[in-house]
Design a protein around this motif. Structure first.
Motif, PDB file in Angstrom:
ATOM      1  N   UNK A  80       0.832  -1.202   0.000  1.00 18.81           N
ATOM      2  CA  UNK A  80       0.000   0.000   0.000  1.00 18.81           C
ATOM      3  C   UNK A  80       0.868   1.254   0.000  1.00 18.81           C
ATOM      4  N   UNK A  81       1.904   1.253   0.863  1.00 22.46           N
ATOM      5  CA  UNK A  81       2.781   2.426   0.936  1.00 22.46           C
ATOM      6  C   UNK A  81       3.504   2.642  -0.391  1.00 22.46           C
ATOM      7  N   UNK A 328      -5.564   3.936   6.898  1.00 24.81           N
ATOM      8  CA  UNK A 328      -6.426   4.735   6.035  1.00 24.81           C
ATOM      9  C   UNK A 328      -5.990   6.191   6.098  1.00 24.81           C
ATOM     10  N   UNK A 329      -5.674   6.643   7.310  1.00 26.88           N
ATOM     11  CA  UNK A 329      -5.286   8.035   7.480  1.00 26.88           C
ATOM     12  C   UNK A 329      -3.992   8.340   6.738  1.00 26.88           C
ATOM     13  N   UNK A 330      -3.041   7.401   6.813  1.00 26.47           N
ATOM     14  CA  UNK A 330      -1.775   7.623   6.104  1.00 26.47           C
ATOM     15  C   UNK A 330      -2.040   7.769   4.611  1.00 26.47           C
ATOM     16  N   UNK A 471     -11.827   0.646   3.214  1.00 31.96           N
ATOM     17  CA  UNK A 471     -11.685   0.406   4.640  1.00 31.96           C
ATOM     18  C   UNK A 471     -11.519  -1.074   4.950  1.00 31.96           C
ATOM     19  N   UNK A 472     -12.225  -1.928   4.192  1.00 26.87           N
ATOM     20  CA  UNK A 472     -12.049  -3.353   4.474  1.00 26.87           C
ATOM     21  C   UNK A 472     -10.640  -3.792   4.089  1.00 26.87           C
ATOM     22  N   UNK A 473     -10.072  -3.141   3.049  1.00 30.91           N
ATOM     23  CA  UNK A 473      -8.670  -3.433   2.714  1.00 30.91           C
ATOM     24  C   UNK A 473      -7.758  -3.002   3.865  1.00 30.91           C
ATOM     25  N   UNK A 474      -8.009  -1.812   4.435  1.00 29.16           N
ATOM     26  CA  UNK A 474      -7.182  -1.364   5.567  1.00 29.16           C
ATOM     27  C   UNK A 474      -7.307  -2.323   6.736  1.00 29.16           C
ATOM     28  N   UNK A 479      -4.971  -6.380  10.220  1.00 23.27           N
ATOM     29  CA  UNK A 479      -4.942  -7.707  10.821  1.00 23.27           C
ATOM     30  C   UNK A 479      -3.631  -8.418  10.530  1.00 23.27           C
ATOM     31  N   UNK A 480      -3.110  -8.184   9.294  1.00 24.49           N
ATOM     32  CA  UNK A 480      -1.816  -8.778   8.981  1.00 24.49           C
ATOM     33  C   UNK A 480      -0.724  -8.200   9.891  1.00 24.49           C
ATOM     34  N   UNK A 481      -0.834  -6.889  10.179  1.00 23.41           N
ATOM     35  CA  UNK A 481       0.180  -6.264  11.033  1.00 23.41           C
ATOM     36  C   UNK A 481       0.090  -6.772  12.463  1.00 23.41           C
ATOM     37  N   UNK A 482      -1.135  -6.983  12.938  1.00 21.57           N
ATOM     38  CA  UNK A 482      -1.292  -7.356  14.340  1.00 21.57           C
ATOM     39  C   UNK A 482      -1.043  -8.833  14.586  1.00 21.57           C
ATOM     40  N   UNK A 483      -0.781  -9.583  13.529  1.00 18.03           N
ATOM     41  CA  UNK A 483      -0.450 -10.993  13.703  1.00 18.03           C
ATOM     42  C   UNK A 483       0.977 -11.215  13.209  1.00 18.03           C
ATOM     43  N   UNK A 484       1.974 -10.874  14.038  1.00 19.65           N
ATOM     44  CA  UNK A 484       3.358 -10.926  13.567  1.00 19.65           C
ATOM     45  C   UNK A 484       3.788 -12.317  13.115  1.00 19.65           C
ATOM     46  N   UNK A 485       3.099 -13.367  13.579  1.00 18.10           N
ATOM     47  CA  UNK A 485       3.544 -14.709  13.211  1.00 18.10           C
ATOM     48  C   UNK A 485       3.445 -14.918  11.699  1.00 18.10           C
TER      49      UNK A 485
END
Lengths: 494, 112, 141
Positions: A80-81, A328-330, A471-474, A479-485
């Protein structure tokens, strides 16, 4: 193994090198750079599509397996970035074609433009802390050159401070790396994420985490380390200021989000509460600075600071909804902020000044400029149905869910003050009696200046109207970020 | 040995801090240089001053020292070499344009 | 006062070539032993700088008419191209290959892709070092 992950770094680098060879012929340089910018955009979109289809994609440079060699990792956040960076890259480049002096073009403007993008893209993709440092340096060295190119008195004076502060932060980066390496024995982000969780040395790790927060906060203009930003972004021409305002601080924010979701998750009560407090101070003091200024570019620079606060607030709340809101804000901020800086450049080209008190009445003479600016400005302030509203909405909603009412109050207040200062610009610049005579109006052709900016404004409207899918993409990114495994397993392949 | 190196790092960093806080452009540049030396030395020390053989193929020793910090420092040195060269030229140009190297006089006002 | 540079000139003529040949040795020693493009490049740059110091800028510019920023660009391109060649074999970027060949004069020799990569680095280092120093030195005012 997929070499496509490398292309967003390689394309601008190779083309930047080739551009050095053509330094004396601006038209060839412009052609090559336009093609390169669009190629980057295409590659980033394709890469994100692949990541979306196949999950996190990695490439191990030189075929050395992951924790030992250098690894580039493309996950959804990075993808995304990359897309956002390429969009801003294209827009600012086309604006630069119209506004950059040919003297600056000869002094390697385009090569360094692409070296900057190399560094930015590399920082998004790298999976290794030391390479993050290297790509930061690539980006910063290019930014030193771009910020000083032209060499006016003001630029030289402020760039010196900018350079010194950034080198200072880089040295802290090395010191932080030294501590982290001595504690964990690795610099691979995935392995760090794994080991920091296993270690039970919370004290040392807290110190290291705060050290990195200082480093990235200095690059990302967090309270109290934002003081360098307004003055140094005032000096360079609008195309460069827009690129910096849109991208550079966001690389720092990207690094904060990456490291505090992947590595330093050992003690969120301590670290993430500090981040939340910093977010509140950052947005409040940033917007106060903006309210007190009467200069187009300076107001925008102070708004960068206040909005960095919102992004970090999402990280501080540390729930899926909040992180999704921050992402989303970024996205919203990079696009709208670059557009606003380009508007500042366009008005400067028309009126010859950025001082609000010296302009008035552009609404009558340049209606298209005025209304496009109006859309971007209210989007920044967060008026529905534009992109700014939905991102702030998600952040504030998750703040209420977490019962952090004080930060919610601050962010609402800051939103109001943002609206106030954007309207101040609109009133001073566009209302009132036209200050320009008819010859002066005819002297500058507006259309070529507006073409690069209009797509950015359109994108902000689209992001607002199509808030649901974006928003659903964000949410997926968050969720990918919050699951480091996920990240750790795809890099280390266990 | 580690203690001695850490003390050296401390001296370097404190001298660097003093230099960066002075008013003269050139001293700030020198301070930045010293700070980078301090940081590099710290990186070397903290990753353990090993006593093994140099990590080369032909050595056939029992223990090798860790090559990673050295690679990192080499990279960091090259980067700080480039940045310092740039900073020196920048300081020189600033001095030529403004006819002063006093940072107090280079402060500038809020609204220009 | 007219200064006499006879000593410096005479010694430089000999020493510069010793340094140059040592830099070539270092360049080829690289990869498996200490040495390589970076250190070789710095050595070459120092030899050239010695020439610049002892004779003067204009003379040496006539003898070595390179444009150093082009040299940097060419060096970078060589290095990247070496890395890119692994794309042909479907390996990740920068994968290196090596093989032993019987060459006519040298006998059995190891040829690696690290060598052209190092050549690129060598050119970049020489270019950067000289460009930096000459840019500062050329400013007389």
């Amino acid at each position: 193994m997929n070499n496509i992950v490398l292309l967003p770094v390689l394309i601008p680098f190779i083309m930047g090198v080739i551009l050095i060879l053509f330094r004396n012929s601006p038209s060839i340089q412009r052609f090559i750079s336009a093609v390169t910018a669009f190629a980057m955009l295409a590659v980033s979109i394709y890469l994100t599509y692949i990541i979306y289809q196949n999950g996190i994609t990695t490439v191990e440079l030189g075929n050395w397996p992951a924790p030992f060699g250098i690894v580039l990792v493309g996950d959804l956040f990075a993808g995304l970035m990359l897309i956002l960076a390429s969009i801003v890259g294209v827009a600012c480049l086309f604006f630069a074609f119209q506004t950059i002096h040919s003297e600056r073009e000869k002094f390697y403007f385009y090569p360094f433009y692409f070296f900057l993008l190399t560094g930015v893209n590399g920082a998004f993709l790298t999976g290794d802390l030391f390479n993050l440092f290297v790509f930061f340096e690539v980006m910063l060295i290019a930014s030193y050159v771009l910020i000083v190119i032209g060499g006016t008195k003001y630029q030289l004076r402020e760039s010196f401070k900018y350079v010194v502060i950034n080198i200072f932060a880089s040295m802290f980066f090395i010191i932080g790396i030294a501590y982290l390496y001595s504690v964990t024995g690795t610099l691979n982000l995935a392995q760090l994420g794994e080991r920091v969780g296993e270690l039970e040395q919370t004290g040392v790790l807290n110190v290291v985490a705060i050290l990195f927060l200082i480093v990235f906060g200095m690059k990302g203009a967090l309270f109290p380390l934002y003081f360098w930003l307004p003055k140094s972004y005032y000096g360079p021409p609008a195309a460069i200021a827009a690129l910096f305002g849109g991208l550079l601080t966001k690389v720092g924010i990207y690094a904060i989000i990456r490291s505090f979701t992947l590595i330093f998750t050992h003690n969120p009560d301590f670290t993430h509460n500090i981040i939340l407090a910093l977010a509140g101070f950052t947005m409040f003091f940033g917007v106060l600075g903006a309210v007190s200024q009467f200069d187009f570019k300076r107001i925008l620079s102070y708004h960068i600071i206040s909005q960095v606060g919102y992004m970090v607030m999402g990280l501080g709340l540390y729930t899926p909804l909040a992180i999704a809101g921050a992402i989303y804000y970024i996205a919203h901020h990079i696009i709208v902020k670059a557009a606003l800086f380009l508007f500042a450049g366009a008005t400067q080209k028309i009126t010859g000044t950025t001082d609000l008190k010296k302009m008035s009445g552009l609404l009558k003479t340049h209606p298209a400029l005025a209304w496009l600016f109006f859309i971007a400005a209210i989007s920044l302030a967060g008026i529905p149905p534009l992109s700014g509203f939905f991102s702030k909405f998600a952040l504030i909603l998750s703040g209420i869910q977490e019962e952090r009412y004080f930060i919610v109050f601050v962010s609402l207040l800051v939103g109001l003050l943002t609206l106030f200062s954007m309207m101040k610009i609109f009133v001073y610049v566009f209302w009132g009696k036209p200050s320009l005579s008819e010859e002066e109006v005819k002297k500058t052709k507006l259309a070529p200046l507006l073409w690069p900016v209009a797509p950015l404004v359109a994108l902000s409207i689209i992001m607002g109207l199509a808030a649901e899918p974006i928003f659903s993409f964000s949410m997926e990114v968050a969720e990918q970020l919050l699951d480091p495994s996920l990240y750790i397993n795809s890099v280390l392949k266990e | 040995m580690e203690i001695l190196m850490i003390i050296t790092v401390g001296v370097l960093v404190s001298v660097a801090t003093y230099m960066i806080l002075t008013k003269s452009l050139l001293r700030v540049v020198l301070g930045i240089m010293l700070l980078s030396h301090g940081a590099h030395l710290l990186l070397l020390t903290l990753s353990g001053l090993g006593e093994g053989a140099p990590p080369l193929l032909g050595e056939q020793a029992e223990a090798y020292s860790d090559p990673l910090p050295q690679a990192l420092i080499l990279t960091a040195i090259v980067i700080s070499f480039g940045v310092t060269a740039f900073l020196l030229v920048l300081a020189y140009r600033t001095y030529k344009e403004h006819k002063t190297d006093d940072l107090d006089e280079l402060r500038g006002s809020a609204d220009e | 006062m007219k200064t006499n540079f006879l000593m410096l000139h005479t010694i430089t003529r000999i020493v510069a070539f010793i340094i140059l040949s040592f830099s070539v040795f270092l360049f080829f020693a690289g990869h498996n032993n200490p040495g390589g493009g970076f250190i070789g490049g710095l050595m070459t740059a120092s030899a050239l700088l010695l020439l610049y110091v002892s004779f003067d800028l204009k003379t040496i510019k006539r003898v070595i008419p390179f444009n150093y920023s082009t040299m940097i660009a060419v060096g970078l391109l060589i290095a990247i191209a070496t890395g890119l060649n692994s794309f042909l074999f479907g390996d990740p970027f920068l994968t290196q290959y090596f093989e032993y060949y019987d060459l006519p004069v040298l006998g059995e020799t190891e040829l690696t892709t690290a060598l052209p990569f190092d050549l690129g680095i060598y050119l970049v280092v020489v270019g950067v070092a000289l460009l930096t120093i000459l840019t500062i030195a050329e400013d007389d005012a």
